[in-house]
Scaffold this active site. Sequence first.
Site, mmCIF file in Angstrom:
data_model
loop_
_atom_site.group_PDB
_atom_site.id
_atom_site.type_symbol
_atom_site.label_atom_id
_atom_site.label_comp_id
_atom_site.label_asym_id
_atom_site.label_seq_id
_atom_site.Cartn_x
_atom_site.Cartn_y
_atom_site.Cartn_z
ATOM 1 N N GLY A 88 -18.163 20.054 -21.586
ATOM 2 C CA GLY A 88 -17.914 20.726 -20.302
ATOM 3 C C GLY A 88 -18.680 20.059 -19.164
ATOM 4 O O GLY A 88 -19.585 19.245 -19.384
ATOM 5 N N ARG A 92 -22.369 24.427 -12.692
ATOM 6 C CA ARG A 92 -23.381 25.273 -12.058
ATOM 7 C C ARG A 92 -24.773 24.641 -12.044
ATOM 8 O O ARG A 92 -25.664 25.115 -11.356
ATOM 9 C CB ARG A 92 -23.409 26.642 -12.760
ATOM 10 C CG ARG A 92 -22.198 27.496 -12.420
ATOM 11 C CD ARG A 92 -22.027 28.659 -13.385
ATOM 12 N NE ARG A 92 -21.472 28.231 -14.669
ATOM 13 C CZ ARG A 92 -21.212 29.057 -15.681
ATOM 14 N NH1 ARG A 92 -21.503 30.338 -15.579
ATOM 15 N NH2 ARG A 92 -20.687 28.597 -16.797
ATOM 16 N N THR A 120 -12.791 25.611 -25.237
ATOM 17 C CA THR A 120 -13.656 25.512 -26.418
ATOM 18 C C THR A 120 -12.865 25.377 -27.729
ATOM 19 O O THR A 120 -13.327 24.714 -28.658
ATOM 20 C CB THR A 120 -14.621 26.709 -26.485
ATOM 21 O OG1 THR A 120 -13.907 27.918 -26.223
ATOM 22 C CG2 THR A 120 -15.728 26.589 -25.459
ATOM 23 N N GLY A 161 -18.810 36.496 -23.069
ATOM 24 C CA GLY A 161 -17.753 37.198 -23.781
ATOM 25 C C GLY A 161 -18.354 38.425 -24.461
ATOM 26 O O GLY A 161 -19.480 38.381 -24.957
ATOM 27 N N ASN A 216 -21.152 37.658 -27.065
ATOM 28 C CA ASN A 216 -20.896 36.522 -27.954
ATOM 29 C C ASN A 216 -21.817 35.368 -27.555
ATOM 30 O O ASN A 216 -21.786 34.891 -26.427
ATOM 31 C CB ASN A 216 -19.423 36.114 -27.789
ATOM 32 C CG ASN A 216 -19.098 34.824 -28.519
ATOM 33 O OD1 ASN A 216 -19.645 34.560 -29.588
ATOM 34 N ND2 ASN A 216 -18.209 34.024 -27.948
ATOM 35 N N ARG A 260 -53.491 3.102 -17.571
ATOM 36 C CA ARG A 260 -52.062 2.806 -17.522
ATOM 37 C C ARG A 260 -51.622 2.236 -18.876
ATOM 38 O O ARG A 260 -52.445 1.980 -19.759
ATOM 39 C CB ARG A 260 -51.801 1.855 -16.356
ATOM 40 C CG ARG A 260 -52.005 2.554 -15.003
ATOM 41 C CD ARG A 260 -52.138 1.574 -13.869
ATOM 42 N NE ARG A 260 -51.023 0.625 -13.856
ATOM 43 C CZ ARG A 260 -51.067 -0.561 -13.243
ATOM 44 N NH1 ARG A 260 -52.180 -0.948 -12.611
ATOM 45 N NH2 ARG A 260 -50.028 -1.354 -13.258
ATOM 46 N N LYS A 277 -55.403 -1.276 -17.216
ATOM 47 C CA LYS A 277 -53.999 -1.516 -17.596
ATOM 48 C C LYS A 277 -53.982 -2.639 -18.603
ATOM 49 O O LYS A 277 -54.658 -3.649 -18.396
ATOM 50 C CB LYS A 277 -53.197 -1.902 -16.353
ATOM 51 C CG LYS A 277 -51.719 -2.065 -16.632
ATOM 52 C CD LYS A 277 -51.059 -3.150 -15.788
ATOM 53 C CE LYS A 277 -51.443 -4.533 -16.278
ATOM 54 N NZ LYS A 277 -50.742 -5.611 -15.588
ATOM 55 N N ASN A 294 -71.025 -4.117 -20.178
ATOM 56 C CA ASN A 294 -71.160 -3.226 -19.040
ATOM 57 C C ASN A 294 -70.345 -3.767 -17.877
ATOM 58 O O ASN A 294 -70.509 -4.927 -17.485
ATOM 59 C CB ASN A 294 -72.622 -3.128 -18.616
ATOM 60 C CG ASN A 294 -72.749 -2.138 -17.480
ATOM 61 O OD1 ASN A 294 -72.737 -0.934 -17.699
ATOM 62 N ND2 ASN A 294 -72.815 -2.638 -16.270
ATOM 63 N N ASN A 341 -56.177 -10.102 -11.517
ATOM 64 C CA ASN A 341 -55.284 -10.618 -12.560
ATOM 65 C C ASN A 341 -53.991 -11.201 -12.015
ATOM 66 O O ASN A 341 -53.289 -11.914 -12.707
ATOM 67 C CB ASN A 341 -54.966 -9.512 -13.578
ATOM 68 C CG ASN A 341 -54.371 -8.272 -12.924
ATOM 69 O OD1 ASN A 341 -54.600 -8.010 -11.751
ATOM 70 N ND2 ASN A 341 -53.617 -7.520 -13.681
HETATM 71 C C1 UD1 Z 1 -18.558 30.598 -23.800
HETATM 72 C C2 UD1 Z 1 -17.720 31.608 -24.608
HETATM 73 C C3 UD1 Z 1 -18.279 33.015 -24.357
HETATM 74 C C4 UD1 Z 1 -19.742 33.072 -24.711
HETATM 75 C C5 UD1 Z 1 -20.525 31.973 -23.979
HETATM 76 C C6 UD1 Z 1 -21.940 31.917 -24.528
HETATM 77 C C7 UD1 Z 1 -15.450 30.724 -24.808
HETATM 78 C C8 UD1 Z 1 -14.056 30.807 -24.290
HETATM 79 N N1 UD1 Z 1 -16.353 31.531 -24.214
HETATM 80 O O1 UD1 Z 1 -18.378 30.905 -22.416
HETATM 81 O O2 UD1 Z 1 -17.562 33.977 -25.120
HETATM 82 O O3 UD1 Z 1 -20.260 34.350 -24.367
HETATM 83 O O4 UD1 Z 1 -19.918 30.689 -24.188
HETATM 84 O O5 UD1 Z 1 -22.751 30.997 -23.860
HETATM 85 O O6 UD1 Z 1 -15.683 29.990 -25.733
HETATM 86 N N2 UD1 Z 1 -17.012 22.884 -23.698
HETATM 87 C C9 UD1 Z 1 -16.370 21.796 -24.243
HETATM 88 N N3 UD1 Z 1 -15.080 21.549 -23.923
HETATM 89 C C10 UD1 Z 1 -14.367 22.351 -23.100
HETATM 90 C C11 UD1 Z 1 -15.018 23.475 -22.547
HETATM 91 C C12 UD1 Z 1 -16.334 23.728 -22.854
HETATM 92 O O7 UD1 Z 1 -16.970 21.037 -24.994
HETATM 93 O O8 UD1 Z 1 -13.192 22.061 -22.875
HETATM 94 C C13 UD1 Z 1 -18.416 23.142 -24.030
HETATM 95 C C14 UD1 Z 1 -19.335 23.161 -22.838
HETATM 96 O O9 UD1 Z 1 -19.882 21.863 -22.618
HETATM 97 C C15 UD1 Z 1 -20.429 24.144 -23.266
HETATM 98 C C16 UD1 Z 1 -19.687 25.074 -24.214
HETATM 99 O O10 UD1 Z 1 -18.510 24.413 -24.606
HETATM 100 O O11 UD1 Z 1 -21.460 23.511 -23.967
HETATM 101 C C17 UD1 Z 1 -19.337 26.411 -23.586
HETATM 102 O O12 UD1 Z 1 -18.552 26.202 -22.430
HETATM 103 P P1 UD1 Z 1 -18.773 27.071 -21.128
HETATM 104 O O13 UD1 Z 1 -17.744 26.678 -20.145
HETATM 105 O O14 UD1 Z 1 -20.188 27.040 -20.721
HETATM 106 O O15 UD1 Z 1 -18.370 28.514 -21.691
HETATM 107 P P2 UD1 Z 1 -18.902 29.916 -21.206
HETATM 108 O O16 UD1 Z 1 -18.152 30.337 -19.992
HETATM 109 O O17 UD1 Z 1 -20.375 29.899 -21.124
HETATM 110 CA CA CA Z 2 -22.156 28.262 -21.132
#
Ligand code: UD1
Ligand code: CA
Length: 486
Positions: A12, A16, A78, A139, A169, A331, A349, A375, A384
Site C-alpha cells: 500500500g 497518511r 488486501t 474493520g 480486526n 568518530r 577519528k 601523553n 592529517n
Molecule cells: C485493514 C483491514 C481492516 C483492519 C486494518 C487493521 C482490509 C480490507 N481491511 O484496513 O479490517 O482493521 O487493516 O490495521 O483488509 N496493502 C497491500 N496491497 C493493497 C492494499 C493494502 O499490500 O492493495 C497492504 C498495506 O501496505 C498495509 C496493509 O495491506 O500494510 C493494510 O492496508 P491498509 O490500506 O492500511 O488497510 P486498512 O484500511 O488499515
Molecule cells: Ca493500516
Amino acid sequence: MQASAAIVLAAGQGTRMRSRVPKVLHPLAGRPMLTHVLESLAAAGIEHRVVVTGSGADAVEAAFGDVPTVRQEPQLGTADAVRCGLRRIPSGVRHVVVTMGDVPLLPADLFRHLLRQQAEGEATVALLSARVPDPSGYGRVVRDAAGSVSAIVEDRDADDATRGVDEVNVGTYCFEAAWLRANVGSVPASPSGEYYLTDLVAQAAGGGRRVAVVEAPQPELTTGINDRVALAAAERLLRAQISERHMRAGVTIVDPATTWIDAGVEIGQDARIEPGTVLSGATVIAQDAVIGPNAQVRDSRIGPRTVVWSSVVEESEIAEDVHIGPYSHLRPGCRIGPRCRIGNYAELKQATLGAGTQQHHFSYVGDAEVGEDVNIGAGAVTANFDGERKNVTLIGDGAFIGVDTMLRAPITIGPGARTGAGAVVTRDVPPGKTVVGMPARPIEARRRPRDAEAAPPEPPQDRAERAGSVPDRNPQQGGPAEPPDV
Ligand code: UD1
Ligand code: CA
C-alpha cells in the site's frame, strides 16, 4: 505442526504518512518497521516469509535483499495482495499467516497462538481481534447471536450499530492454505473497486466453516501505523519494552523516559545508563560500564567499567577501564586500549590508542596509530589532511606530545620522544629525542645538566609526580620547558 508460511502485506501507499519513504521502511527503535514484523514471525517459528511489495517496491526490496518478495501491481486491495503473495509460498505449506507490514508490535507468541488455534482447532481461519478504546478506522468483528463471528465490516461500510462495536480486526489471520488458495481469487470487488481480504471471513462463516478468534491480551500492541503520530506512540511503547527487558536482566537505567536504546543493543550486567543517553545500532555495552548522562553511542563496543560521560562515540571499540568525556567525540574507526583517558573536547577519528594513553583537553587525533602510555598534550593536533589526501601519524610508546603541538602527517614520532610546547613537527622524530620550535628541531635533554648524558628520557608520569605538580595523574599540562638549542 505442518509447514507454515507468512505473507506480509506491504504494497500500500501509506498516504497518511505524507512521506517520500515507503511506510514499512520508517524506523522504529532503530530498525525499519518491517524488520520488527519479520523478526517476530521468525521467532514464532514460521519457516517461509514473503513480503508483498508495490508502492516504493524498489526501496523496500533493496533494504530487504534476502527476504523473498512479490510485487503487486496495481494495488487492488488486501485480498489481491494475498493472492499475489501465495505465488511465492511452497505448495507443501498447510497454514498461512497473513499480517500487515504496518502492524509492527505483535509479539511472536501471538502468532504462535493464532497458528495453534487454526491448526489444532481445525478452523478454516483464525483471526486476531482486539478491544480498543477508539475503534474508528478499523474493520469491526461482527458476531451472531451465539457469539460466533459472521463477518468483518470495514469502517467505511459500517452502519451506526456496527460502528459501535469495539472489537476490531487487527489484520492478522491464519488460514488453512488449501482453502485460502481456492477462495482468495473469488472475493467480489467492493464498491470502491478494491478486493477486501476481510470478505473471506464472511465467506468462510457463511459456508458453515469454523472461524476462530484470538483476542489480543495487550490491545496496545495491535495498533497499525497509519501516520506519524501513531509511529511516535509505537516508538514510545517499544522503547519502554526494551528498557524494561534490560532492567530485568540486571542493567540500571536511571531514567527510562529519557533513555533511548535501539532494539539490537546488548548491555552487560550492572552497567549503568544515566539520563539523556542514546544507544543505537549494533552497540554492545559491557558489564559495569557507565554511560551518560547525555552520551550517544552508535555501532560501538564499550568495555567493562569504562565510563562515557556526555560524549559521542561512533563505530568504535573501547576497551576496559577507559574514561571518556565530558564532551569528547570519537568518530568512526577508533580503537581505544585499556585505561586510556580521553578528556574534555577531544576529537578522534580512525585512531588507535594503546593502553594507558592520555589525551585530554581540546585536541584532535585522526588517522593515527598511537602507542601505549603516550601523553597527548592540550591542544595537540594531527594535521592529517594536506589538501588532497589524509595522511597517517604514528606515535611510539611512551612518547610525550607537548601542549599545542602540530604533527604534520605523514609523520612518525619514535617511542619515548618528546615535543615542546607549541612545536610544529614536520619531520620524523627518532626514539627518545626531543624536538621544539617551528619548524621543530631536535635538542639535547638539558633539564638536569649533570646526568643529562646518562639518563634516558623519563616517562612523563614519573616526572610529573616527582615534581609534585600533578597529583591526579593528569600530566599533560606542558611539554619540555627548555629553550630551543639553536
Ligand atoms: C485493514 C483491514 C481492516 C483492519 C486494518 C487493521 C482490509 C480490507 N481491511 O484496513 O479490517 O482493521 O487493516 O490495521 O483488509 N496493502 C497491500 N496491497 C493493497 C492494499 C493494502 O499490500 O492493495 C497492504 C498495506 O501496505 C498495509 C496493509 O495491506 O500494510 C493494510 O492496508 P491498509 O490500506 O492500511 O488497510 P486498512 O484500511 O488499515
Ligand atoms: Ca493500516
